[in-house]
Design an enzyme around this catalytic site. Structure first.
Site, PDB file in Angstrom:
ATOM      1  N   ASN A 142       0.860  -1.184   0.000  1.00 47.40           N
ATOM      2  CA  ASN A 142       0.000   0.000   0.000  1.00 47.40           C
ATOM      3  C   ASN A 142       0.896   1.233   0.000  1.00 47.40           C
ATOM      4  O   ASN A 142       1.470   1.600   1.026  1.00 47.40           O
ATOM      5  CB  ASN A 142      -0.909  -0.011   1.232  1.00 47.40           C
ATOM      6  CG  ASN A 142      -1.826   1.206   1.285  1.00 47.40           C
ATOM      7  OD1 ASN A 142      -1.951   1.944   0.303  1.00 47.40           O
ATOM      8  ND2 ASN A 142      -2.457   1.416   2.425  1.00 47.40           N
ATOM      9  N   LYS A 196       0.074   4.286  -0.325  1.00 47.58           N
ATOM     10  CA  LYS A 196      -0.576   5.467   0.262  1.00 47.58           C
ATOM     11  C   LYS A 196      -0.323   6.684  -0.651  1.00 47.58           C
ATOM     12  O   LYS A 196      -0.383   6.544  -1.866  1.00 47.58           O
ATOM     13  CB  LYS A 196      -0.108   5.663   1.700  1.00 47.58           C
ATOM     14  CG  LYS A 196      -0.321   4.390   2.536  1.00 47.58           C
ATOM     15  CD  LYS A 196      -0.067   4.563   3.988  1.00 47.58           C
ATOM     16  CE  LYS A 196      -0.327   3.253   4.719  1.00 47.58           C
ATOM     17  NZ  LYS A 196      -0.181   3.396   6.185  1.00 47.58           N
ATOM     18  N   HIS A 203      -9.736   1.076   4.985  1.00 50.93           N
ATOM     19  CA  HIS A 203      -8.462   1.295   5.662  1.00 50.93           C
ATOM     20  C   HIS A 203      -8.647   2.296   6.799  1.00 50.93           C
ATOM     21  O   HIS A 203      -9.439   3.235   6.696  1.00 50.93           O
ATOM     22  CB  HIS A 203      -7.415   1.808   4.666  1.00 50.93           C
ATOM     23  CG  HIS A 203      -6.021   1.783   5.210  1.00 50.93           C
ATOM     24  ND1 HIS A 203      -5.542   2.753   6.049  1.00 50.93           N
ATOM     25  CD2 HIS A 203      -5.009   0.894   5.041  1.00 50.93           C
ATOM     26  CE1 HIS A 203      -4.291   2.467   6.374  1.00 50.93           C
ATOM     27  NE2 HIS A 203      -3.940   1.351   5.771  1.00 50.93           N
ATOM     28  N   GLU A 221      -6.984   4.708   7.821  1.00 49.95           N
ATOM     29  CA  GLU A 221      -6.757   6.114   7.476  1.00 49.95           C
ATOM     30  C   GLU A 221      -7.985   6.717   6.791  1.00 49.95           C
ATOM     31  O   GLU A 221      -8.285   7.897   6.968  1.00 49.95           O
ATOM     32  CB  GLU A 221      -5.510   6.236   6.594  1.00 49.95           C
ATOM     33  CG  GLU A 221      -4.236   5.958   7.375  1.00 49.95           C
ATOM     34  CD  GLU A 221      -3.049   5.585   6.533  1.00 49.95           C
ATOM     35  OE1 GLU A 221      -2.002   5.275   7.123  1.00 49.95           O
ATOM     36  OE2 GLU A 221      -3.154   5.588   5.283  1.00 49.95           O
ATOM     37  N   GLU A 271      -5.192  -4.683  10.569  1.00 48.49           N
ATOM     38  CA  GLU A 271      -4.148  -3.713  10.865  1.00 48.49           C
ATOM     39  C   GLU A 271      -4.461  -3.011  12.179  1.00 48.49           C
ATOM     40  O   GLU A 271      -5.321  -2.119  12.219  1.00 48.49           O
ATOM     41  CB  GLU A 271      -4.053  -2.653   9.759  1.00 48.49           C
ATOM     42  CG  GLU A 271      -3.571  -3.182   8.432  1.00 48.49           C
ATOM     43  CD  GLU A 271      -3.153  -2.044   7.506  1.00 48.49           C
ATOM     44  OE1 GLU A 271      -2.016  -2.066   7.035  1.00 48.49           O
ATOM     45  OE2 GLU A 271      -3.964  -1.129   7.290  1.00 48.49           O
ATOM     46  N   GLY A 325       2.624   2.587  10.704  1.00 50.81           N
ATOM     47  CA  GLY A 325       3.567   3.683  10.521  1.00 50.81           C
ATOM     48  C   GLY A 325       4.268   4.123  11.788  1.00 50.81           C
ATOM     49  O   GLY A 325       4.971   5.130  11.794  1.00 50.81           O
ATOM     50  N   SER A 336       3.404  -1.937  10.225  1.00 50.47           N
ATOM     51  CA  SER A 336       4.863  -1.958  10.366  1.00 50.47           C
ATOM     52  C   SER A 336       5.463  -3.327  10.034  1.00 50.47           C
ATOM     53  O   SER A 336       6.367  -3.811  10.713  1.00 50.47           O
ATOM     54  CB  SER A 336       5.283  -1.510  11.772  1.00 50.47           C
ATOM     55  OG  SER A 336       4.886  -0.169  12.008  1.00 50.47           O
TER      56      SER A 336
END
Length: 264
Positions: free
Chosen positions: A13, A15, A106, A108, A178, A184, A222
């Site tokens: 991904n 992003k 996701h 985010e 996730e 991150g 991560s």
């Protein structure tokens, strides 16, 4: 009962990265690694999710790769078809461009852009109706985990699908777990913690669908080359949704290699 017979998936991904020239170099480097050390698609499926503006150029650049690398959209519109919806890309437009896979839900998108359950289920509905394959993302925050709510939150996100996914459509869905606190941050759920959640997700899926035993459940948060083998060794972890490490061809290749070798 594990999902050990499931072919693993390793999905990068990207992003909101990188710039066009870096994207081209990244794909070129990945192709070189796959040329030197091919990874059989029966051992691991590899995919990348570039920005919307790069989807077609990346897809074109991957056509002559030694190993098939699939192209995944990072998101899609909650509106179907075509029309006066400035800035949107629908499931049908993706399908028309031979983009057959999409990330939905996701964290985010949920946390930063306000994708709520109604928006996410609309996206799921349109994607499935258009014949797309979905990588559906679930995960809990650090606060939810510390309150002992991690399993409840994640299983509710899985159950959110059941209202819109038809019985035969479950085979077109993969799950990516996730933990939000590990995205991150450099923190990773221990293989034991990740496996425990994946096992719960597997049990939940089996209650919802006859395909539950065969749905790939990917881990994200991560994931790096140096922890991929330990994660791949877990019976219910069927691949990885890779963030930052997918922006470096060597690390992304090594993660795919770890899943290909560990699972077979």
């Amino acid at each position: 009962m594990s999902g050990s017979t499931i072919t693993p998936w390793v999905v990068g991904n990207w992003k909101m990265n990188p710039m066009q020239s870096d994207s081209q170099q990244l794909i070129q480097s990945l192709k070189q690694y796959l040329q030197a050390g091919p990874i059989d698609v029966a051992q691991c499926r590899i995919a990348v999710a570039p920005t919307a503006i790069a989807l077609l150029s990346v897809q074109q650049q991957l056509q002559d790769a030694a190993v098939e690398v699939l192209t995944v959209a990072q998101d899609l519109s909650r509106v179907a078809g075509t029309g006066a919806y400035t800035g949107e890309v629908s499931a049908e437009l993706l399908k028309d461009s031979a983009i057959h896979y999409v990330l939905i839900g996701h964290s985010e998108r949920r946390e930063l852009f306000g994708d709520d359950v109604s928006q996410i289920t609309a996206k799921v509905t349109h994607a499935l109706n258009a014949g797309l394959q979905i990588i559906y993302c679930v995960g809990e925050s650090l606060e939810q985990r510390e309150q002992g709510l991690a399993e409840q939150v994640v299983l509710q996100q899985i159950c959110d699908l059941s209202s819109v996914v038809k019985a035969e459509q479950w085979q077109n869905i993969k799950i990516a777990y996730e933990p939000i606190w590990a995205i991150g941050t450099g923190k990773t759920a221990s293989p034991e913690d990740a496996q425990a959640m994946h096992e719960k997700i597997r049990a939940g899926l089996k209650q919802l669908t006859g395909y539950g035993q065969d749905i790939a459940i990917l881990y994200g948060g991560s994931v790096k080359a140096d922890n991929a083998e330990a994660l791949a060794a877990c019976p219910d972890i069927n691949g990885a949704l890779v963030g930052g490490a997918s922006l470096q061809a060597e690390s992304f290749y090594k993660i795919a290699q770890a899943f290909a070798q560990t699972k077979h």
